[in-house]
Every structure is written in structure tokens, then in C-alpha cells.
Design an enzyme around this catalytic site. Sequence first.
Site, PDB file in Angstrom:
ATOM      1  N   LYS A  38       5.711   8.924  -5.870  1.00 52.56           N
ATOM      2  CA  LYS A  38       4.447   8.568  -5.219  1.00 52.56           C
ATOM      3  C   LYS A  38       4.738   7.720  -3.971  1.00 52.56           C
ATOM      4  O   LYS A  38       5.866   7.265  -3.783  1.00 52.56           O
ATOM      5  CB  LYS A  38       3.553   7.800  -6.197  1.00 52.56           C
ATOM      6  CG  LYS A  38       4.124   6.480  -6.689  1.00 52.56           C
ATOM      7  CD  LYS A  38       3.154   5.796  -7.624  1.00 52.56           C
ATOM      8  CE  LYS A  38       3.744   4.544  -8.233  1.00 52.56           C
ATOM      9  NZ  LYS A  38       2.757   3.703  -8.883  1.00 52.56           N
ATOM     10  N   ARG A 132      -5.009  -1.801 -17.177  1.00 50.15           N
ATOM     11  CA  ARG A 132      -5.244  -0.937 -16.020  1.00 50.15           C
ATOM     12  C   ARG A 132      -5.840   0.345 -16.598  1.00 50.15           C
ATOM     13  O   ARG A 132      -6.726   0.267 -17.417  1.00 50.15           O
ATOM     14  CB  ARG A 132      -3.937  -0.723 -15.236  1.00 50.15           C
ATOM     15  CG  ARG A 132      -4.169  -0.342 -13.804  1.00 50.15           C
ATOM     16  CD  ARG A 132      -2.926  -0.437 -12.928  1.00 50.15           C
ATOM     17  NE  ARG A 132      -1.839   0.456 -13.315  1.00 50.15           N
ATOM     18  CZ  ARG A 132      -0.727   0.602 -12.608  1.00 50.15           C
ATOM     19  NH1 ARG A 132      -0.538  -0.074 -11.498  1.00 50.15           N
ATOM     20  NH2 ARG A 132       0.228   1.413 -13.019  1.00 50.15           N
ATOM     21  N   HIS A 162       2.098   2.198 -19.913  1.00 42.19           N
ATOM     22  CA  HIS A 162       2.852   1.578 -18.824  1.00 42.19           C
ATOM     23  C   HIS A 162       2.954   0.079 -19.097  1.00 42.19           C
ATOM     24  O   HIS A 162       2.002  -0.527 -19.577  1.00 42.19           O
ATOM     25  CB  HIS A 162       2.131   1.828 -17.499  1.00 42.19           C
ATOM     26  CG  HIS A 162       2.904   1.423 -16.282  1.00 42.19           C
ATOM     27  ND1 HIS A 162       4.202   1.839 -16.054  1.00 42.19           N
ATOM     28  CD2 HIS A 162       2.567   0.642 -15.216  1.00 42.19           C
ATOM     29  CE1 HIS A 162       4.616   1.325 -14.905  1.00 42.19           C
ATOM     30  NE2 HIS A 162       3.658   0.596 -14.384  1.00 42.19           N
ATOM     31  N   ARG A 216       9.923   7.377 -16.830  1.00 40.84           N
ATOM     32  CA  ARG A 216       9.453   7.534 -15.448  1.00 40.84           C
ATOM     33  C   ARG A 216      10.230   6.576 -14.547  1.00 40.84           C
ATOM     34  O   ARG A 216      10.072   5.365 -14.630  1.00 40.84           O
ATOM     35  CB  ARG A 216       7.942   7.236 -15.383  1.00 40.84           C
ATOM     36  CG  ARG A 216       7.121   8.052 -16.371  1.00 40.84           C
ATOM     37  CD  ARG A 216       5.635   7.768 -16.240  1.00 40.84           C
ATOM     38  NE  ARG A 216       5.284   6.376 -16.438  1.00 40.84           N
ATOM     39  CZ  ARG A 216       5.007   5.813 -17.610  1.00 40.84           C
ATOM     40  NH1 ARG A 216       5.024   6.546 -18.717  1.00 40.84           N
ATOM     41  NH2 ARG A 216       4.714   4.536 -17.693  1.00 40.84           N
ATOM     42  N   TYR A 257       4.693 -12.223  23.081  1.00 43.68           N
ATOM     43  CA  TYR A 257       3.308 -12.699  23.043  1.00 43.68           C
ATOM     44  C   TYR A 257       3.251 -14.151  22.607  1.00 43.68           C
ATOM     45  O   TYR A 257       3.984 -14.566  21.704  1.00 43.68           O
ATOM     46  CB  TYR A 257       2.493 -11.859  22.064  1.00 43.68           C
ATOM     47  CG  TYR A 257       2.220 -10.469  22.563  1.00 43.68           C
ATOM     48  CD1 TYR A 257       1.499 -10.250  23.731  1.00 43.68           C
ATOM     49  CD2 TYR A 257       2.694  -9.369  21.855  1.00 43.68           C
ATOM     50  CE1 TYR A 257       1.252  -8.965  24.185  1.00 43.68           C
ATOM     51  CE2 TYR A 257       2.442  -8.078  22.296  1.00 43.68           C
ATOM     52  CZ  TYR A 257       1.726  -7.891  23.464  1.00 43.68           C
ATOM     53  OH  TYR A 257       1.477  -6.617  23.915  1.00 43.68           O
ATOM     54  N   CYS A 303       6.165  -7.687  18.084  1.00 46.70           N
ATOM     55  CA  CYS A 303       5.103  -6.907  18.724  1.00 46.70           C
ATOM     56  C   CYS A 303       4.801  -5.672  17.873  1.00 46.70           C
ATOM     57  O   CYS A 303       5.471  -5.410  16.881  1.00 46.70           O
ATOM     58  CB  CYS A 303       5.542  -6.425  20.108  1.00 46.70           C
ATOM     59  SG  CYS A 303       6.280  -7.659  21.151  1.00 46.70           S
ATOM     60  N   MET A 304       3.842  -4.886  18.330  1.00 49.24           N
ATOM     61  CA  MET A 304       3.516  -3.662  17.602  1.00 49.24           C
ATOM     62  C   MET A 304       4.704  -2.691  17.594  1.00 49.24           C
ATOM     63  O   MET A 304       4.952  -2.008  16.619  1.00 49.24           O
ATOM     64  CB  MET A 304       2.296  -2.988  18.256  1.00 49.24           C
ATOM     65  CG  MET A 304       1.716  -1.876  17.409  1.00 49.24           C
ATOM     66  SD  MET A 304       0.364  -0.990  18.194  1.00 49.24           S
ATOM     67  CE  MET A 304      -0.920  -2.201  18.214  1.00 49.24           C
ATOM     68  N   ASP A 305       5.458  -2.675  18.712  1.00 50.53           N
ATOM     69  CA  ASP A 305       6.532  -1.682  18.849  1.00 50.53           C
ATOM     70  C   ASP A 305       7.894  -2.284  19.164  1.00 50.53           C
ATOM     71  O   ASP A 305       8.813  -1.542  19.536  1.00 50.53           O
ATOM     72  CB  ASP A 305       6.198  -0.717  20.002  1.00 50.53           C
ATOM     73  CG  ASP A 305       4.747  -0.295  20.000  1.00 50.53           C
ATOM     74  OD1 ASP A 305       4.350   0.382  19.053  1.00 50.53           O
ATOM     75  OD2 ASP A 305       4.020  -0.684  20.942  1.00 50.53           O
TER      76      ASP A 305
HETATM   77  C1  LIG Z   1       2.365   4.611 -14.432  1.00 50.29           C
HETATM   78  C2  LIG Z   1       3.654   4.332 -13.740  1.00 50.29           C
HETATM   79  N1  LIG Z   1       4.797   4.794 -14.270  1.00 50.29           N
HETATM   80  C3  LIG Z   1       5.994   4.564 -13.696  1.00 50.29           C
HETATM   81  C4  LIG Z   1       6.100   3.858 -12.529  1.00 50.29           C
HETATM   82  C5  LIG Z   1       7.466   3.590 -11.944  1.00 50.29           C
HETATM   83  O1  LIG Z   1       7.767   2.243 -12.057  1.00 50.29           O
HETATM   84  P1  LIG Z   1       9.120   1.657 -11.458  1.00 50.29           P
HETATM   85  O2  LIG Z   1       9.050   1.846 -10.002  1.00 50.29           O
HETATM   86  O3  LIG Z   1       9.094   0.238 -11.855  1.00 50.29           O
HETATM   87  O4  LIG Z   1      10.229   2.449 -12.079  1.00 50.29           O
HETATM   88  C6  LIG Z   1       4.947   3.334 -11.938  1.00 50.29           C
HETATM   89  C7  LIG Z   1       5.056   2.537 -10.722  1.00 50.29           C
HETATM   90  O5  LIG Z   1       4.242   1.798 -10.295  1.00 50.29           O
HETATM   91  C8  LIG Z   1       3.685   3.585 -12.556  1.00 50.29           C
HETATM   92  O6  LIG Z   1       2.541   3.126 -12.029  1.00 50.29           O
END
Ligand SMILES: Cc1ncc(COP(=O)(O)O)c(C=O)c1O
Length: 363
Positions: A38, A132, A162, A216, A257, A303-305
Site C-alpha cells: 500500500k 480500528r 492487526h 503481512r 527565504y 524551499c519547495m524545490d
Molecule cells: C492491516 C495491516 N496489516 C499489515 C500491515 C503492515 O505492517 P508493517 O508495516 O508494520 O509490517 C499494516 C500496516 O500498516 C496494516 O495496516
Amino acid sequence: MMEIYRPTWAEINLDHLWHNVLEAKKHTPHKIMIPVIKANAYGHGAIQVMRFLYEKGIRIAAVSLLEEALEIREAFPDIEILMLGPILPNDLIVASKYHIDITIYSQEIYEAVKSLGLWVTCHLKVDSGMSRYGFIKPKEIALMVEELQMMKHVSLKGIYTHFATASEDETFYKKQLTRFKKVLDMIKTLPPMVHISNSSSAFKYEKEYRFTTHYRLGISLYGLSLDNPKPDLKPVMSLKSKIVQIKNLKPLECVGYGATYCAKEDEKIGICPIGYADGWIRKNKTGFVEIKGKKYKIVGIICMDACFIKIDEDVHVGDTATLYGNMISVDDVAKRLHTINYEVCTSLSYRVPRVFIKGEKND
Ligand SMILES: Cc1ncc(COP(=O)(O)O)c(C=O)c1O
């Protein structure tokens, strides 16, 4: 690949990424890794990271948003894509059409899935204490599982939770674990996938678990960790720029700046074309960059760039400045900014081209 028209780029070392996968495997025997890609693979480039993992035989990934899932689906028609984040009832049609495995995290989505009438694949999320997404009550969850398993248009692939404190508070972690196990105990037939661990939990505890099938892996895939001691990981991303101009300041001449930095004596200032629009935020003004194995201080306001570096006679136009990646780690930058490594790498903006390195000899 994006053309590079200014000397600022992020190097993504895929050999290091693979090292991290293998390292995680050592701690998770017989379990299947779900790479978490992600947020553009935590800033590393989701498509390219997945392409590399695909070449290595990995056929599953997790994202947060439906937009991310669809981007990955377009590039990889045949992999399993688990969407960890919330989906809106109206978007279930899209998830169904593109074979995205959704997370059932609320009563509203559960009801919407039941009445959808279209083929849908899903995982059920248990809120074991993080408050969550997900369901809390074991009995209700067990009933939901049974009901979903009986539906002809639904494939319940997995159940997961999680952890809120895998890297810091073992007591809270164990509390969540106990709650999740209590849920599993109530379920007659478990779905084929049961997964609980993120990076920290995978490295520390996954070996002990007999009831999980997958884990994960996010941050440690990218060579970073919040654990202490840290696992043997190799950081994947380095952020680099070049000195494009040098200014010779006389005493009392100022840079940038607000004219906040003024020379006390004859000073040399190198300018790097990277700024806050690249994710190199203004708070980095107290930091350093590395040039030819030596640290040099950032001065003035970013700066921005562009940003300004106080250099010496050894630095020339065209020299590479490493903002993080070698002598200066992502963790150093995170510490300087009072944040965590996750935020540093995910904040790198789309403007910074990612350059992928593969097949180099690892040190
Ligand atoms: C639901 C869920 N699983 C797994 C992960 C991966 O976690 P990590 O980056 O700590 O391995 C995340 C990360 O935010 C998550 O939200």
C-alpha cells in the site's frame, strides 16, 4: 520508466528487498508472506516492487485502498489482491468485477456483501483491541463466518486481526492475541487463511504460531523496523540529489527565504534541487546530507524545490548528496523529525523518480 530531468532520485535496491524477504522467511517457517504494498509500496514504487516479487514467484499482495488495488490489478491480472482498508458498499461491485479480496470490517459491509448477489471474495477482520476496523464479539463473529461460508456468491478466504503494539508493548500484544484466539476457538470451520502478524510480530512471534497460515509484511520488506534489537535487514531506499550550483558567501550574506542563515565568514553553500514538494519537508533544516563519505549541514529554510548545504573545498558541482541511505539512515531522519521511519519513506512525493537497482553484488 519516468525520465529524469533533474538530478534528484530515490534508489530502490531490489537485491536488498529480496534479502529482507529471505530474512523474514527464516522467522516464519511454513507460512506464506503477503507483501504489503500500500501507499506506493511505502514510497518505493508499488508496481515495480510487485513486478520484482512476481518474478520471484509471489502471487499475492495487500493494499489499503480500492484505487491501489485496481492499479495493481491492471498490471497483474492473476494475483490475489487483499484490500486491507475499508470499502464503501457501493464499491463492492467494482471489487467483485476486478476480483479484489475485500475486508469485511463493519456490519454495514457485512450486510452489503450478503445482499450483493455478485461473486465476492473476502476476509473477515477481527478487532482484537486496536479499536480500528473489525468486529469485536467472538460469538457474533463465529455466526458471521458460518453465514458467509454458506452463501453461494461469497468466498470467505480468510480471517485476520492487526496488532497495535507488536514492536513495543508485549503485554498489550498478548492481550490482543488471546482475544483473537478466543474468536478462532468459537469458529467451527476456519477459513483457509488465518493471518495476524505485521513485520514486528512476524519476526518476533510468528515461529510460535501453529494456527496462522500467512503474515503481512510491510515495513521490514523495505529494510526498516521499529524493533529493538533490529532484525538483520537491508534498507531498500536511498534518497539522492546533486549539487547543481555553489555560492561563495561573504560574511553577513544570507541564503534562502527569510534570510535565516547568514555567513559568519567566507562560506561555500551548495544547492541541491530537492525540497518540500518532494517530501523533503522544511523540518529537515536541522539535518545533514552525506557527500563523498562526509556529513554536511543543511542551512537556511528548505524551499519547495531546493535546499542549501554548507560545504567545503572538497565539494564540487555534480557531486552526489545522499539525504538518506548510507551514513544517514531513514531512522536518523525520522528521529530528527520526531516521527517514525514509515512516515519518512511514505512521504517521498511522486515527483522523485524511483531508480531500481537489481543484480548488484550485495555487501
Ligand atoms: C492491516 C495491516 N496489516 C499489515 C500491515 C503492515 O505492517 P508493517 O508495516 O508494520 O509490517 C499494516 C500496516 O500498516 C496494516 O495496516
